[in-house]
Design a protein around this motif. Structure first.
Motif, PDB file in Angstrom:
ATOM      1  N   ILE A 112      54.462  19.468 -42.994  1.00 35.74           N
ATOM      2  CA  ILE A 112      53.412  18.507 -43.098  1.00 35.74           C
ATOM      3  C   ILE A 112      53.065  18.719 -44.951  1.00 35.74           C
ATOM      4  CG2 ILE A 112      51.271  17.655 -42.166  1.00 35.74           C
ATOM      5  CD1 ILE A 112      51.526  18.294 -39.580  1.00 35.74           C
ATOM      6  N   THR A 113      53.305  17.527 -45.729  1.00 35.81           N
ATOM      7  CA  THR A 113      52.553  17.241 -46.783  1.00 35.81           C
ATOM      8  C   THR A 113      51.880  17.298 -47.295  1.00 35.81           C
ATOM      9  OG1 THR A 113      54.723  18.039 -47.913  1.00 35.81           O
ATOM     10  CG2 THR A 113      53.198  17.103 -49.495  1.00 35.81           C
ATOM     11  N   LEU A 136      40.596  21.886 -27.880  1.00 33.87           N
ATOM     12  CA  LEU A 136      41.309  22.932 -27.123  1.00 33.87           C
ATOM     13  C   LEU A 136      42.670  23.106 -27.154  1.00 33.87           C
ATOM     14  CD1 LEU A 136      39.298  23.162 -23.650  1.00 33.87           C
ATOM     15  CD2 LEU A 136      38.993  24.734 -25.525  1.00 33.87           C
ATOM     16  N   ALA A 137      43.543  22.580 -27.088  1.00 34.32           N
ATOM     17  CA  ALA A 137      44.948  22.814 -27.831  1.00 34.32           C
ATOM     18  C   ALA A 137      45.259  23.346 -29.061  1.00 34.32           C
ATOM     19  CB  ALA A 137      45.347  21.320 -27.730  1.00 34.32           C
ATOM     20  N   HIS A 138      44.219  22.770 -30.198  1.00 38.58           N
ATOM     21  CA  HIS A 138      44.089  23.610 -31.356  1.00 38.58           C
ATOM     22  C   HIS A 138      43.994  25.171 -31.172  1.00 38.58           C
ATOM     23  CE1 HIS A 138      44.132  23.796 -35.636  1.00 38.58           C
ATOM     24  NE2 HIS A 138      45.309  22.673 -35.615  1.00 38.58           N
ATOM     25  N   GLU A 139      42.834  25.060 -30.541  1.00 36.18           N
ATOM     26  CA  GLU A 139      42.110  26.406 -29.770  1.00 36.18           C
ATOM     27  C   GLU A 139      43.406  27.795 -29.652  1.00 36.18           C
ATOM     28  OE1 GLU A 139      39.154  27.863 -32.458  1.00 36.18           O
ATOM     29  OE2 GLU A 139      39.630  26.419 -33.471  1.00 36.18           O
ATOM     30  N   ALA A 198      48.778  16.181 -36.582  1.00 33.01           N
ATOM     31  CA  ALA A 198      49.697  16.417 -36.663  1.00 33.01           C
ATOM     32  C   ALA A 198      50.558  17.705 -36.703  1.00 33.01           C
ATOM     33  CB  ALA A 198      50.491  16.030 -38.376  1.00 33.01           C
ATOM     34  N   GLU A 199      49.709  18.987 -36.464  1.00 35.18           N
ATOM     35  CA  GLU A 199      49.861  20.383 -36.202  1.00 35.18           C
ATOM     36  C   GLU A 199      49.626  20.618 -34.861  1.00 35.18           C
ATOM     37  OE1 GLU A 199      47.241  22.508 -40.105  1.00 35.18           O
ATOM     38  OE2 GLU A 199      46.653  22.221 -38.177  1.00 35.18           O
ATOM     39  N   GLU A 251      52.410   8.209 -32.926  1.00 35.88           N
ATOM     40  CA  GLU A 251      53.300   8.490 -34.327  1.00 35.88           C
ATOM     41  C   GLU A 251      53.115   9.835 -34.528  1.00 35.88           C
ATOM     42  OE1 GLU A 251      53.022   5.176 -37.274  1.00 35.88           O
ATOM     43  OE2 GLU A 251      54.212   3.738 -35.580  1.00 35.88           O
ATOM     44  N   ILE A 252      51.862  10.552 -35.269  1.00 35.17           N
ATOM     45  CA  ILE A 252      51.285  11.261 -36.090  1.00 35.17           C
ATOM     46  C   ILE A 252      52.109  12.399 -35.034  1.00 35.17           C
ATOM     47  CG2 ILE A 252      49.011  12.631 -36.452  1.00 35.17           C
ATOM     48  CD1 ILE A 252      50.351  10.614 -38.691  1.00 35.17           C
ATOM     49  N   LEU A 253      51.831  12.847 -33.884  1.00 37.06           N
ATOM     50  CA  LEU A 253      51.939  13.752 -33.225  1.00 37.06           C
ATOM     51  C   LEU A 253      53.684  14.788 -32.750  1.00 37.06           C
ATOM     52  CD1 LEU A 253      49.067  13.034 -30.047  1.00 37.06           C
ATOM     53  CD2 LEU A 253      49.120  14.512 -31.732  1.00 37.06           C
TER      54      LEU A 253
END
Length: 463
Positions: A72-73, A251-254, A346-347, A373-375
């Motif tokens: 991801i830039t 939560l999904a990120h953590e 996106a992460e 689109e981002i996911l």
């Protein structure tokens, strides 16, 4: 309406709110309900159903492994260039509404070429040997501000109710309560799933503090995080609605290793949350209290595809949009989450199902398309008969979609064919390379069909 107006005038004259900010009385039995003190004096009602079921451990070797490689830039003008480098699940992924699938290649947001100098100036520079000096500023403008590289292997397996390591979390949005998930909680608990659904602070039967700071995004996200840590199993599935989608994303990120799959129902676009400066919810609490009947009618009009007696009864029975004016104002003003931008979304490497009601007036379909689109692994499903409160309007369709997604798993690709036919195996990389080059030439845009699965929409405040 007259009572609300009189109470509002009394509030303005005395400077005190007429709303008694206490938990709503519940007439439901205590079975399955727990009251969890997340902080001193801050108590949340949680419905926790642990069904009686035969314990069947997940067979070893079940499921498929997906390579999550993504670069991801972020450029200084805010645009993104997202390149998917790893293999993603292909035909085994859930199809979209029209039964078609998008090629799982790259998601690209191309930057426009920066033509800072006119052609005559370029020619003159070339003649004087100063072309390198003019090209240098161009490279500086194109220099990435930030680059994020994701490289991991994710194992995705079928989640059945008989698996003791699976738990389902349901998170509601502004003005709702855990009661809006009634059909889903009953359906999945009968299938043997362990289900957990909390009331946010100030909603349902949870405590309602009298300070606005208690309803910021970070305060509510901390509550949900503590509830998650208390009930989480090894494989957890998060289901969020509207504003609740933001807490699921947090939560999904953590906890990427514990969150196995996620469902976003009318969650909006992948944008950082920011309260609107020109909003009706910025009015004084007493004025909002006077307007509460009008707000309830507006919510019914925009949140449901049909506005009949059945929908009104659903609102009443499921305790939806039944919060005090103070809580409503504090919730809408506290939606500040600058970290939750497109890069943050996106992460995510967790498989995500997006469910959108065609008649939703709060969240346009373009926002869910942008999210898809981002996911990295997202599948958008559009239901023609629903609106914002689609889990209440179309419970059977929503339950079926969710259950199919819970049971989905990618198949592991066999490797025997490459050994048996080496010549074909050698020819395949050229074809794959050509396909990927074609995908790189064609940048992804937000003008996909509403039923596209593959991947991209925006919202600043969510309900």
């Amino acid at each position: 309406m007259l009572t609300s107006f009189v109470d509002g005038v009394f509030c303005c004259l005395t400077g005190k709110s007429t709303n008694v900010i206490v938990p709503v009385e519940t007439s439901e039995p205590a079975d399955g309900f727990e009251f969890v003190e997340v902080k001193p004096g801050r108590v949340l009602r949680v419905r926790h159903i642990m069904p009686d079921r035969p314990v069947v451990e997940e067979p070893t070797g079940q499921g498929g492994s997906v390579s999550c490689k993504r670069r991801i830039t972020v450029y200084r003008n805010g645009q993104l260039f997202i390149e998917n480098l790893g293999d993603r699940a292909k035909t085994e992924l859930p199809n979209c509404q029209n039964g078609e699938t998008e090629p799982n290649c790259t998601v690209e947001v191309e930057l426009p070429e920066c033509n800072s100098s006119s052609p005559p100036i370029r020619e003159a520079a070339a003649a004087t040997g100063e072309a390198d000096q003019l090209q240098q500023p161009k490279k500086r403008r194109r220099k990435p501000k930030r680059t994020v590289v994701i490289d991991c292997e994710r194992r995705i397996s079928c989640c059945k109710g008989t698996h003791s390591d699976v738990a389902l979390f349901f998170i509601h949005g502004v003005g709702g309560s855990l009661d809006i998930w009634g059909n889903q909680l009953d359906f999945f608990s009968r299938l043997g799933y362990e289900v957990i659904a909390p009331d946010l602070a100030g909603h349902g039967a949870s405590s309602a503090p009298q300070i606005a700071a208690a309803y910021t995004f970070y305060a509510l996200a901390e509550d949900i995080r503590l509830i998650f840590k208390r009930y989480a199993r090894r494989r957890n599935i998060l289901v969020g609605h509207s504003y609740g989608v933001s807490f699921c994303t947090f939560l999904a990120h953590e906890y990427p290793d514990q969150v196995h799959k996620m469902v976003m129902i009318n969650g909006g676009g992948p944008t950082a949350l920011e309260p609107s400066l020109c909003s009706i919810f910025n009015l004084p609490t007493c004025v909002l209290h006077c307007l509460s009947p009008l707000l309830a009618w507006s919510f019914l009009k925009a949140g449901f595809a049909r506005q009949g007696a059945k929908e009104k009864q659903l609102l009443k029975e499921n305790n939806a949009f039944n919060v005090s004016s103070f809580v409503l104002r504090a919730m809408m003003s506290g939606q500040y989450w600058p970290e939750g931008d497109e890069v943050y979304h996106a992460e995510l490497t967790v498989p995500i199902l997006l469910v959108h009601g065609m008649y939703d007036k709060f969240v346009p379909i373009e926002e869910d398309q942008r999210m898809a689109e981002i996911l990295l692994m997202a599948f958008l499903k559009v239901l023609d008969d629903g609106s914002h409160m689609i889990m209440m309007e179309c419970p059977e369709a929503v339950n079926t979609l969710l259950h199919e997604f819970f049971l989905w798993e990618p198949e592991t690709q066999p490797k025997k064919e490459s050994k048996a036919r080496p010549e074909t195996a050698k020819a395949r990389p050229d074809t794959t390379k050509t396909t990927c080059e074609t995908a790189k030439v064609r940048p992804a845009t937000a003008q996909h069909n509403s039923s596209n699965c593959g991947s991209q929409a925006d919202s600043k405040t969510k309900k």
